[in-house]
Design an enzyme around this catalytic site. Structure first.
Site, PDB file in Angstrom:
ATOM      1  N   ARG A 196       0.822  -1.211   0.000  1.00 49.63           N
ATOM      2  CA  ARG A 196       0.000   0.000   0.000  1.00 49.63           C
ATOM      3  C   ARG A 196       0.858   1.264   0.000  1.00 49.63           C
ATOM      4  NH1 ARG A 196      -5.281  -0.869   2.186  1.00 49.63           N
ATOM      5  NH2 ARG A 196      -5.225   1.125   3.238  1.00 49.63           N
ATOM      6  N   LYS A 239      -0.626   2.024  -2.957  1.00 49.67           N
ATOM      7  CA  LYS A 239      -1.482   1.173  -3.785  1.00 49.67           C
ATOM      8  C   LYS A 239      -2.923   1.673  -3.798  1.00 49.67           C
ATOM      9  CE  LYS A 239      -2.363  -2.389  -6.364  1.00 49.67           C
ATOM     10  NZ  LYS A 239      -2.002  -2.213  -7.786  1.00 49.67           N
ATOM     11  N   GLU A 282      -0.334   4.584 -20.810  1.00 50.61           N
ATOM     12  CA  GLU A 282      -0.142   3.545 -19.790  1.00 50.61           C
ATOM     13  C   GLU A 282       1.305   3.027 -19.801  1.00 50.61           C
ATOM     14  OE1 GLU A 282      -1.577   2.657 -17.239  1.00 50.61           O
ATOM     15  OE2 GLU A 282      -0.956   0.616 -16.818  1.00 50.61           O
ATOM     16  N   ASN A 300      -5.618   5.473  10.151  1.00 51.20           N
ATOM     17  CA  ASN A 300      -5.488   5.822   8.730  1.00 51.20           C
ATOM     18  C   ASN A 300      -6.500   6.923   8.460  1.00 51.20           C
ATOM     19  OD1 ASN A 300      -3.897   3.610   8.536  1.00 51.20           O
ATOM     20  ND2 ASN A 300      -5.312   2.400   7.301  1.00 51.20           N
TER      21      ASN A 300
HETATM   22  C1  F6R Z   1      -0.572   2.882 -11.582  1.00 47.79           C
HETATM   23  C2  F6R Z   1      -1.601   2.701 -10.578  1.00 47.79           C
HETATM   24  C3  F6R Z   1      -2.414   3.894 -10.189  1.00 47.79           C
HETATM   25  C4  F6R Z   1      -3.876   3.460  -9.945  1.00 47.79           C
HETATM   26  C5  F6R Z   1      -4.681   4.645  -9.390  1.00 47.79           C
HETATM   27  C6  F6R Z   1      -6.134   4.297  -9.204  1.00 47.79           C
HETATM   28  O1  F6R Z   1       0.065   1.687 -11.870  1.00 47.79           O
HETATM   29  O2  F6R Z   1      -1.789   1.642 -10.061  1.00 47.79           O
HETATM   30  O3  F6R Z   1      -2.337   4.914 -11.131  1.00 47.79           O
HETATM   31  O4  F6R Z   1      -4.421   3.013 -11.141  1.00 47.79           O
HETATM   32  O5  F6R Z   1      -4.141   5.058  -8.163  1.00 47.79           O
HETATM   33  O6  F6R Z   1      -6.285   3.230  -8.326  1.00 47.79           O
HETATM   34  P1  F6R Z   1      -7.609   2.368  -8.274  1.00 47.79           P
HETATM   35  O7  F6R Z   1      -7.723   1.651  -9.574  1.00 47.79           O
HETATM   36  O8  F6R Z   1      -7.415   1.444  -7.127  1.00 47.79           O
HETATM   37  O9  F6R Z   1      -8.730   3.326  -8.078  1.00 47.79           O
END
Ligand code: F6R
Length: 608
Positions: A27, A603, A480, A100
């Protein structure tokens, strides 16, 4: 972002807490700490750095005691220091807390508490919660916590213990927290992987709920202290899925899992000439026919998936689509009504900006469909319907398998909407389904080029910049590819629409600038992309092309070729992205980067 693990039971808490905390490392964090209670004695250890390093330095795992809380911190209020690391305590040192989230009214509360004589040891917003609980404590910990929570504005997931109570209190508002139910033991955690090896039975805390855990019991209450009953859910993931399985890094494992993940994403959702997602999408045919506009909201890689989705939906389902950065969406009074469908895309289901955008759209009357990987997450629970990506736990911070599975779900939605709206006749649906079924094997064949891609990474890993170009549906893949490279290898990379290059970035091109071009064959942009490659070549640029297997034309004009099999224009991005993921991975490894835990990244970005 920060992670919490708490334990109460018959076993020694510290090893369980540290094992769980290590599972949350993905994370993103900068410091970590643990606290256990050993027969009323409070033992706290914390420091800055990686858990492994801290453990070596001050030995976290051999603390005595059967109750404990632990935390990895991603700094928001206060610098990265040992003092600011959690757990935090009150003046008496008896109340211990991990948190958190962000307490927005902390400075006001801090001055109030200081006036009452409380002494603060850190610069964090968290510490005020410990003092606020102390201020309200009259022998009953739950009552004191409830009183304290009523004063807080902002987001929190909390683990709280008191040296004179055999209980662990958890509370949540806008920051994820789950309760794991074991046999003679119970857990709290910010995320499923931390407790996956210990229990599969969980309760997802909702906003403004608290839980009181003893080793044999879990009780839930609202903030008025009213008891609540909640369903115990079974986690579908297994512990092995959250292991590296022989790969050096989670990122590599997850890249290689893609054929299997995609098979899982489509499993049971396809028939020869049909897509079976009507039960999941929860919209009647009439409602689908009435959709006037789709807005996709997401962040980062999920936003890139949205951009591909825009091409898919407009081309095949003929519905106008806008793709919005979730973080921008709600700050410009978006025009949304009951004929607008908002698709929220999120791997974690906890991204604060995406959640906020979803709520804004919902308030304005839009229907919300979400594409989510983590079941039970906030975005999942607050949407009208969710289509799960079924990618399994994604631990590598750089999103890979979640991205391709999001694209598959967008494709399923597209074909389904196209069919219901009558713009995709049965024959076309059949062809689209057939194309999709080819993907897992085709992905496998791209992965077989692994060594070849690694060789290319070796030639470029010392570069300091890179440009990624693509057109049409491959433009988001250029974005990407560039994002993957910069986040794991720290090389500056930009994704650009290939033709736009002439309007500025072409000035950057020289023999030191690797230019990655997605140049797969199609009837739409292929010829134009060839011209764009020539523009780069005539200025001395070095071109690495992602091209269709057997294509001789591109091969003649570029310096390096990476091949992918041919599929329809709409599905090519799912193949073209794989060499870019592998390329970024190997470049990062060769540069000695911490691939699974890139610096500064988290993450799940649970703060706005
Ligand atoms: C890049 C990456 C981030 C996530 C973004 C959204 O590799 O992982 O750009 O895509 O923080 O995260 P989610 O999809 O969890 O809303």
């Amino acid at each position: 972002m920060c992670g919490i693990v708490g334990y109460i039971g018959n076993r020694k808490a510290a090893p369980i807490l540290i094992k769980g905390l290590k599972k949350l490392e993905y994370r993103g964090y900068d410091s970590a700490g643990i606290c256990t209670l050993n027969d009323k004695e409070v033992i706290i250890k914390k420091d800055i750095g990686k858990i492994e390093e801290i453990d070596k330095k001050i030995s976290l795992t051999n603390l005595e005691g059967n109750i404990g809380i632990s935390h990895c911190r991603w700094a928001t209020h206060g610098a990265v220091t040992k003092e600011n690391a959690h757990p935090h305590t009150d003046c008496s040192g008896k109340i211990l807390i991990v948190h958190n989230g962000i307490i927005e009214n902390y400075s006001e509360l801090k001055s109030e508490l200081e006036k009452k004589g409380h002494k603060f040891k850190s610069e964090t917003d968290t510490e005020i919660i410990a003092h606020l609980v102390e201020e309200n404590y009259k022998g009953n910990l739950k009552e004191a916590v409830l009183k304290a929570l009523k004063r807080l504005e902002g987001s929190y997931a909390l683990g709280i213990i008191h040296s004179e109570h055999d209980e662990l209190i958890a509370a949540r508002n806008e920051s994820p927290l789950i309760i794991g139910m074991g046999d003679g033991e119970n857990f709290i955690s910010s995320d499923v992987p931390a407790i996956l090896g210990d229990t599969k039975k969980v309760v997802y805390l909702d906003n403004k709920e608290i839980a009181v855990l003893t080793k044999d019991n879990v009780e839930l209450f609202d903030l008025d202290g009213k008891k609540k009953d909640k369903k115990v859910e079974e986690i579908e993931w297994n512990a092995e899925q959250a292991q590296k399985g022989g790969f050096e890094h989670f990122m590599l494992k997850e890249i290689f899992e893609q054929p299997q993940v995609i098979s899982e994403t489509i499993n049971g959702r396809l028939e020869d000439s049909d897509v079976l997602i009507n039960d999941e999408i929860k919209l009647s045919e009439k409602e689908i026919k009435e959709i006037k506009r789709i807005i996709i909201v997401a962040c980062g890689t999920s936003w890139h998936a949205g951009l591909v989705g825009e091409f898919m939906i407009e081309e095949l389902a003929k519905i106008p689509v806008e793709v919005e950065y979730a973080s921008e969406f709600r700050y410009r009074d978006p025009i949304v009504d009951k004929n607008t469908v908002v698709i929220a895309i999120s791997q974690s289901g906890e991204t604060a900006d995406t959640l906020a955008a979803l709520r804004e759209a919902k308030k304005k009357g839009a229907k919300i469909i979400s594409i989510v990987n983590v079941k039970g997450s906030s975005i999942d629970r607050e949407s009208d319907s969710t289509i799960y990506t079924r990618a399994g736990p994604e631990i590598g911070v750089a999103s890979t398998k979640a991205f391709t599975s999001q694209l598959v779900v967008l494709y399923l939605i597209t074909v389904y909407f196209g069919k219901v709206k009558g713009v995709l006749p049965a024959e076309q649906v059949r062809n689209r389904v057939r194309d999709l079924r080819k993907l897992p094997l085709q992905m496998q064949s791209v992965l077989e080029e692994n060594d070849y891609i690694k060789l290319h990474a070796k030639q470029f890993y010392k570069k300091t910049n890179a440009l990624y170009l693509g057109r049409g549906i491959n433009y988001p893949i250029a974005l990407e590819g560039a994002l993957k490279l910069k986040e794991v290898s720290y090389i500056h990379a930009e994704g650009y629409p290939a033709a736009e290059m002439k309007h500025g970035p072409i000035a950057l091109i020289d023999k030191e600038m690797p230019v990655v071009v997605i140049a797969t064959k199609d009837n739409i942009t292929y010829k134009k992309v060839l011209s764009n490659i020539q523009e780069v070549k005539s200025r001395g640029g070095v071109v690495i092309a992602i091209e269709s297997k057997g294509d001789e034309e591109v091969k003649k004009i570029v310096d390096h070729n990476l091949y992918v099999p041919e599929n329809s224009y709409i599905l090519t991005p799912l193949l073209a992205v794989i060499p870019l993921q592998l390329f970024a991975y190997y470049v990062a490894v060769m540069r000695g980067c911490d691939v699974d835990r890139p610096r500064n990244l988290a993450k799940a970005v649970c703060v706005e």
